[in-house]
Enzyme design. Structure first.
Site, PDB file in Angstrom:
ATOM      1  N   HIS A   3      -6.836  -2.090  20.853  1.00  9.89           N
ATOM      2  CA  HIS A   3      -7.779  -3.126  21.250  1.00  9.89           C
ATOM      3  C   HIS A   3      -8.000  -4.040  20.052  1.00  9.89           C
ATOM      4  O   HIS A   3      -7.921  -3.602  18.896  1.00  9.89           O
ATOM      5  CB  HIS A   3      -9.103  -2.522  21.703  1.00  9.89           C
ATOM      6  CG  HIS A   3      -9.021  -1.806  23.015  1.00  9.89           C
ATOM      7  ND1 HIS A   3      -8.672  -2.436  24.190  1.00  9.89           N
ATOM      8  CD2 HIS A   3      -9.259  -0.498  23.339  1.00  9.89           C
ATOM      9  CE1 HIS A   3      -8.683  -1.564  25.179  1.00  9.89           C
ATOM     10  NE2 HIS A   3      -9.027  -0.371  24.695  1.00  9.89           N
ATOM     11  N   CYS A  31      -5.571  -7.818  21.806  1.00  9.90           N
ATOM     12  CA  CYS A  31      -6.318  -9.038  22.126  1.00  9.90           C
ATOM     13  C   CYS A  31      -6.730  -9.741  20.842  1.00  9.90           C
ATOM     14  O   CYS A  31      -6.932  -9.116  19.800  1.00  9.90           O
ATOM     15  CB  CYS A  31      -7.560  -8.706  22.952  1.00  9.90           C
ATOM     16  SG  CYS A  31      -7.221  -8.098  24.619  1.00  9.90           S
TER      17      CYS A  31
END
Length: 461
Positions: free
Chosen positions: A291, A333
């Site tokens: 992430h 991301c």
């Protein structure tokens, strides 16, 4: 009625050009005028602006505006330029923007890039930015870079622009040995961009490319650090990358679910192992999957943050890899923005009749050349590939993995000996054409890669 027919035919021609460009194996067909804008602030030498003339001539840019304004006025001037292109008669094939400012004054250039990316007349067209610093604190004056770029463009009209820049980076590094200068480019181009007076898909282009390549006869090493917990589908990316690296002759080290501290420790351990390795190490590949956050940070399995740039610098300090290519793949991301993309400007009732190309991400088709980046010569030979544009979400399918990794593996397996920059550009083209459904929305979104390179030679794995 005549106006409607005329508008329909004009739109049809534009869409046909776009479709033809993408249909020829991802090579831009630069039709229409080539427009350029030069913004230079007080303090930039006149010689730097004069050196641009050779570049414009070599690249075929005849329509050029030069404005001398303060750095604070750059955004306003670029907005006016965008508006002028919007009302200009005739198609625009390519835009080149040169920004020159005293060292340290050109801040947040991404806002300027985004301003031009909003131009409807440039949808689907390449947009090139040259960003320079000048003055006492600059490590390399822009006129020297521009003179070299003009010479290479004139002598190698068949080469793509990215090949030309790689060759120029090699010359710059040789001339500034021991200095603190290292240029790099950032690209989201979806195809080969050849601005010389040749057809970009002709046989002479395929047979005319730089011969200088990195020597990969030594050991190839790869480190994969992947957070799989709470990232459904990530296991498919890990398996695909491990198989690809092994097929390309890399010695692979895999660590799953590292904490933020473990990210750092694994990099240190990897670097120390390489420095102690007997025999030459020719290439290193580092895949980071986790992430991510808006400032480039990665989240370990413990939820703590580690800066990806710090990990890059850790490997960059490896003496065994000095002068050797270092490849970083980041599947994470970079923010929360979701790009709806930009579709062709055609009415729905005849879009299918025109075989309209698919919508494209708003961040696509941009090339930034940074000649104002301080650093050390050791920052050369780095290739970083981000699975998402700056500030955007990186999508991942729970059943098959991410489009970025899966497409990368597919393209690399089809042409394992190809130039890596060219292969990554092809990967970006395919990713840009996909429509993705985010987990929090039923609306289709677009994704776009960002490729950063300070490579000085062709890299063929």
């Amino acid at each position: 009625m005549a106006f409607l027919v005329s508008g329909t035919l004009q739109t049809a021609a534009q869409l046909a050009d776009a479709w033809d460009s993408l249909g020829r194996k991802g090579k831009y067909r630069v039709r229409g005028s080539r427009v350029a804008l030069v913004l230079s602030s007080p303090g930039v030498s006149a010689a730097a602006a004069a050196a641009l003339d050779g570049v414009f001539q070599a690249l075929g840019f005849e329509n050029c505006e030069k404005r001398r304004v303060s750095v604070q006025s750059f955004h306003e001037e670029l907005s006016l330029f965008r508006e002028q292109l919007g009302i200009q008669r005739g198609a625009v094939g390519c835009a080149l923007v040169v920004l020159m400012a005293p060292s340290g004054q050109l801040r947040r250039p991404q806002l300027l890039v985004e301003e031009l990316s909003r131009c409807g007349a440039l949808q689907g067209c390449p947009k090139i930015f040259l960003l320079f610093s000048s003055g006492l604190k600059a490590t390399w004056e822009p006129e020297a870079f521009l003179t070299g770029l003009g010479e290479i463009c004139s002598h190698r009209p068949h080469w793509s622009l990215l090949q030309l820049l790689t060759e120029l980076f090699c010359r710059v590094a040789e001339e500034s040995a021991g200095d603190t200068y290292c240029p790099f480019f950032r690209t989201s181009l979806r195809g080969t961009l050849c601005l010389g007076d040749v057809e970009p898909w002709g046989p002479e282009v395929r047979d005319s490319r730089p011969s200088a390549q990195y020597d990969l006869s030594g050991t190839r090493v790869a480190l994969l650090l992947a957070v799989i917990q709470d990232r459904l589908g990530a296991q498919h990316d890990v398996a695909a990358l491990v198989d690809l690296c092994q097929a390309l002759g890399f010695k692979v080290t895999l660590r799953t679910d590292p904490t933020a501290q473990a990210f750092r420790e694994e990099l240190v351990r990897f670097r120390e192992k390489l420095d102690a390795h007997k025999g030459p190490v020719s290439c290193a590949l580092l895949a980071l999957m986790a992430h991510g956050g808006p400032q480039g940070q990665l989240l370990g399995v413990d939820g703590q943050e580690v800066q990806s740039e710090m990990l890059v610098q850790e490997l960059n300090c490896c003496q065994a890899l000095r002068g050797r290519p270092k490849v970083f793949l980041l599947q994470a991301c970079r923010g929360g923005n979701r790009d709806p993309g930009v579709g062709p400007r055609a009415l729905p009732w005849y879009r299918h009749w025109l075989r309209a190309p698919p919508g494209i991400p708003t961040q696509a088709d941009v090339l930034q050349v940074h000649v104002d980046a301080p650093g050390s010569t050791g920052q050369a030979d780095i290739l970083t590939v981000y699975s998402a544009a700056e500030g955007c979400v990186a999508y991942r399918d729970e059943e098959k993995g991410s489009d970025f990794v899966q497409m990368l593996v597919e393209v690399m397996r089809a042409n394992p000996g190809g130039d890596l920059i060219e292969l990554l550009t092809e990967v970006n083209r395919r990713v840009c054409e996909l429509d993705v459904l985010g987990p929090d929305s039923d609306e289709r979104r677009k994704a776009c890669l960002e490729i950063r390179s300070s490579l000085r030679r062709r890299l063929c794995l």
